[in-house]
Design an enzyme around this catalytic site. Structure first.
Site, PDB file in Angstrom:
ATOM      1  CB  THR A  69      46.618  29.857  40.488  1.00  0.00           C
ATOM      2  OG1 THR A  69      45.256  30.420  40.912  1.00  0.00           O
ATOM      3  CG2 THR A  69      46.406  28.232  40.877  1.00  0.00           C
ATOM      4  CE  LYS A  73      47.425  34.346  40.793  1.00  0.00           C
ATOM      5  NZ  LYS A  73      46.234  35.454  40.282  1.00  0.00           N
ATOM      6  CG  ASP A 109      46.235  37.647  37.004  1.00  0.00           C
ATOM      7  OD1 ASP A 109      45.834  36.752  36.246  1.00  0.00           O
ATOM      8  OD2 ASP A 109      46.621  37.400  38.351  1.00  0.00           O
ATOM      9  N   GLY A 136      42.493  41.647  47.422  1.00  0.00           N
ATOM     10  CA  GLY A 136      43.343  40.475  47.494  1.00  0.00           C
ATOM     11  C   GLY A 136      44.323  40.641  46.099  1.00  0.00           C
ATOM     12  CD  GLU A 162      41.046  46.159  59.177  1.00  0.00           C
ATOM     13  OE1 GLU A 162      40.971  45.289  59.393  1.00  0.00           O
ATOM     14  OE2 GLU A 162      39.957  46.822  59.346  1.00  0.00           O
TER      15      GLU A 162
HETATM   16  P1  NAP Z   1      42.085  36.668  47.287  1.00  0.00           P
HETATM   17  O1  NAP Z   1      43.317  37.232  47.234  1.00  0.00           O
HETATM   18  O2  NAP Z   1      41.951  35.445  48.360  1.00  0.00           O
HETATM   19  O3  NAP Z   1      41.122  37.998  47.801  1.00  0.00           O
HETATM   20  C1  NAP Z   1      39.538  37.918  48.023  1.00  0.00           C
HETATM   21  C2  NAP Z   1      39.233  39.172  48.654  1.00  0.00           C
HETATM   22  O4  NAP Z   1      37.872  39.036  48.486  1.00  0.00           O
HETATM   23  C3  NAP Z   1      39.722  39.616  49.683  1.00  0.00           C
HETATM   24  O5  NAP Z   1      39.622  41.240  49.712  1.00  0.00           O
HETATM   25  C4  NAP Z   1      38.603  39.393  50.654  1.00  0.00           C
HETATM   26  O6  NAP Z   1      38.266  40.205  51.806  1.00  0.00           O
HETATM   27  C5  NAP Z   1      37.348  39.175  49.646  1.00  0.00           C
HETATM   28  N1  NAP Z   1      36.282  38.305  50.164  1.00  0.00           N
HETATM   29  C6  NAP Z   1      36.387  37.095  50.457  1.00  0.00           C
HETATM   30  N2  NAP Z   1      35.583  36.505  50.473  1.00  0.00           N
HETATM   31  C7  NAP Z   1      34.563  37.382  50.849  1.00  0.00           C
HETATM   32  C8  NAP Z   1      33.078  37.449  51.276  1.00  0.00           C
HETATM   33  N3  NAP Z   1      32.522  36.252  51.546  1.00  0.00           N
HETATM   34  N4  NAP Z   1      32.506  38.628  51.296  1.00  0.00           N
HETATM   35  C9  NAP Z   1      33.091  39.659  51.088  1.00  0.00           C
HETATM   36  N5  NAP Z   1      34.352  39.703  50.586  1.00  0.00           N
HETATM   37  C10 NAP Z   1      35.017  38.631  50.478  1.00  0.00           C
HETATM   38  O7  NAP Z   1      41.372  36.241  46.050  1.00  0.00           O
HETATM   39  P2  NAP Z   1      41.818  36.714  44.398  1.00  0.00           P
HETATM   40  O8  NAP Z   1      43.300  35.909  44.062  1.00  0.00           O
HETATM   41  O9  NAP Z   1      41.890  38.206  44.540  1.00  0.00           O
HETATM   42  O10 NAP Z   1      40.641  36.123  43.619  1.00  0.00           O
HETATM   43  C11 NAP Z   1      39.438  36.829  43.799  1.00  0.00           C
HETATM   44  C12 NAP Z   1      38.276  36.330  42.865  1.00  0.00           C
HETATM   45  O11 NAP Z   1      38.825  36.796  41.518  1.00  0.00           O
HETATM   46  C13 NAP Z   1      38.457  34.567  42.800  1.00  0.00           C
HETATM   47  O12 NAP Z   1      37.013  34.276  42.487  1.00  0.00           O
HETATM   48  C14 NAP Z   1      39.419  34.518  41.509  1.00  0.00           C
HETATM   49  O13 NAP Z   1      38.719  33.211  40.828  1.00  0.00           O
HETATM   50  C15 NAP Z   1      39.033  35.865  40.785  1.00  0.00           C
HETATM   51  N6  NAP Z   1      39.816  35.991  39.839  1.00  0.00           N
HETATM   52  C16 NAP Z   1      39.657  35.817  38.539  1.00  0.00           C
HETATM   53  C17 NAP Z   1      40.848  36.016  37.643  1.00  0.00           C
HETATM   54  C18 NAP Z   1      40.361  35.732  36.077  1.00  0.00           C
HETATM   55  O14 NAP Z   1      41.377  35.838  35.146  1.00  0.00           O
HETATM   56  N7  NAP Z   1      39.139  35.843  35.703  1.00  0.00           N
HETATM   57  C19 NAP Z   1      41.643  36.325  37.946  1.00  0.00           C
HETATM   58  C20 NAP Z   1      42.430  36.638  39.509  1.00  0.00           C
HETATM   59  C21 NAP Z   1      41.174  36.346  40.484  1.00  0.00           C
HETATM   60  P3  NAP Z   1      39.170  40.238  53.201  1.00  0.00           P
HETATM   61  O15 NAP Z   1      40.262  40.915  52.863  1.00  0.00           O
HETATM   62  O16 NAP Z   1      38.263  41.058  53.899  1.00  0.00           O
HETATM   63  O17 NAP Z   1      39.322  38.695  53.566  1.00  0.00           O
END
Ligand code: NAP
Length: 293
Positions: A69, A73, A109, A136, A162
């Site tokens: 995680t 990843k 996923d 992300g 971007e």
């Molecule tokens: P990540 O790779 O860190 O990406 C996070 C994304 O959210 C980026 O696009 C970021 O934008 C944006 N972001 C972060 N903080 C923000 C804010 N305050 N306001 C607006 N945009 C914001 O994270 P990830 O792995 O994709 O995970 C994201 C979420 O999905 C987490 O809560 C995670 O627990 C959840 N998730 C759940 C599952 C599930 O099985 N249910 C699976 C995967 C992920 P920037 O590019 O501008 O930084």
């Protein structure tokens, strides 16, 4: 057919940082115990940049594999001997199987997301218009799955434009086909797209307990569509502000818990060769989320 004997003690790791809030150990251990396996699901907190430390543990003969995680990843990919097609397309691995010392990477996923859509929301993405918030790792798996499933249009909004644009480029260069594009996260563009969307997926951590913006919604309340499925990948709290607003407008809603359990169930089947006890895993995940176990 089980891939390993039941007598010798084995282990499976969860590689990430931090891991204190993860639900996976609870529901994975319950599934392993259900079959009477002598396997322990362990948390391996590995600091950013230190992934090579975990590789040695993964290759140990008593290790069946691991879940991977945030933030590893993508970083783990060069350390693996093989990766499956979907993980290659999105450049991220969330499950590793130790197959006799050979490390095989998978990404479950997408399977988890698709199954949650179909089983928990009766939603078929084919021909549908979708908006994804965030760009992300979660967004990457969601977008690739939707394109594979034949969505008519996928529009990715991110606070940093971007990053959304670069995600689109990398999806297309990985061979995924379909109408996918990035859009500026401004009110006008959001309103235009959300007026005609079938599915809105939040892949940002906005709204997540202990996250960067708990109790907030990633989009203004008045723009939340009333006639779309609203899928929030966040599962803690079970009803985020986004889902509460959507529900109050009569929209269909789904949180991230089923997806989390389904991706874990697919990993369980890769490690053990046995059918995952889904009902038990879901129940344990729900209880752990409520703090009851
Ligand atoms: P990540 O790779 O860190 O990406 C996070 C994304 O959210 C980026 O696009 C970021 O934008 C944006 N972001 C972060 N903080 C923000 C804010 N305050 N306001 C607006 N945009 C914001 O994270 P990830 O792995 O994709 O995970 C994201 C979420 O999905 C987490 O809560 C995670 O627990 C959840 N998730 C759940 C599952 C599930 O099985 N249910 C699976 C995967 C992920 P920037 O590019 O501008 O930084």
């Amino acid at each position: 057919m089980t891939r390993f004997g039941r007598k010798a003690a084995r282990k499976i790791g969860l590689i990430g940082y931090p891991l204190s809030h993860s639900l996976s150990p609870t529901f994975q251990q319950a599934a392993l115990d259900y079959y009477g396996f002598r396997v322990t699901y362990e948390k391996w907190e590995v600091a950013p940049g230190q992934i090579s430390e975990a590789i040695t543990m993964l290759k140990s003969p008593d290790c069946l594999g691991a879940n991977v995680t945030i933030p590893h990843k993508e970083a783990i990919v060069p350390h693996l001997d093989a990766i499956d097609d979907f993980a290659r397309k999105i450049g991220a691995v969330n499950t590793v199987r130790n197959n006799g010392g050979r490390l095989e990477g998978f990404n479950t996923d997408g399977v988890g997301f698709r199954r949650a859509l179909e089983d928990d929301a009766c939603f078929d993405p084919e021909g549908k218009r979708v908006v994804i918030l965030g760009a992300g790792g979660g967004a990457r798996a969601v977008a690739a799955t939707l394109l594979d499933a034949g969505a008519a249009e996928v529009v990715i909004f991110n606070r940093r434009y971007e990053r959304a644009a670069s995600l689109v480029t990398s999806l297309l260069s990985a061979g995924l086909r379909g109408a996918v594009r990035a859009a500026q996260m401004d009110r006008t563009s959001l309103r235009k797209m959300l007026a005609k969307v079938d599915l809105l997926v939040n892949t940002t951590p906005v709204g997540m307990k202990n996250g960067p913006a708990p109790d907030q919604s990633p989009i203004p309340d008045d723009l939340v569509p009333a006639s779309a499925l609203i899928f929030d990948l966040v599962y803690n709290p079970p009803v985020t502000r986004l889902l509460a607003i959507a529900g109050s407008k009569g929209a269909q809603t789904l949180n991230g818990l089923p997806m989390l359990v389904y991706q874990g169930a697919a990993a369980f089947e890769l490690w053990t060769g046995e059918k995952a006890p889904l009902g038990l895993m879901l129940e344990r995940a729900r209880l752990a989320l409520l703090g009851r176990i």
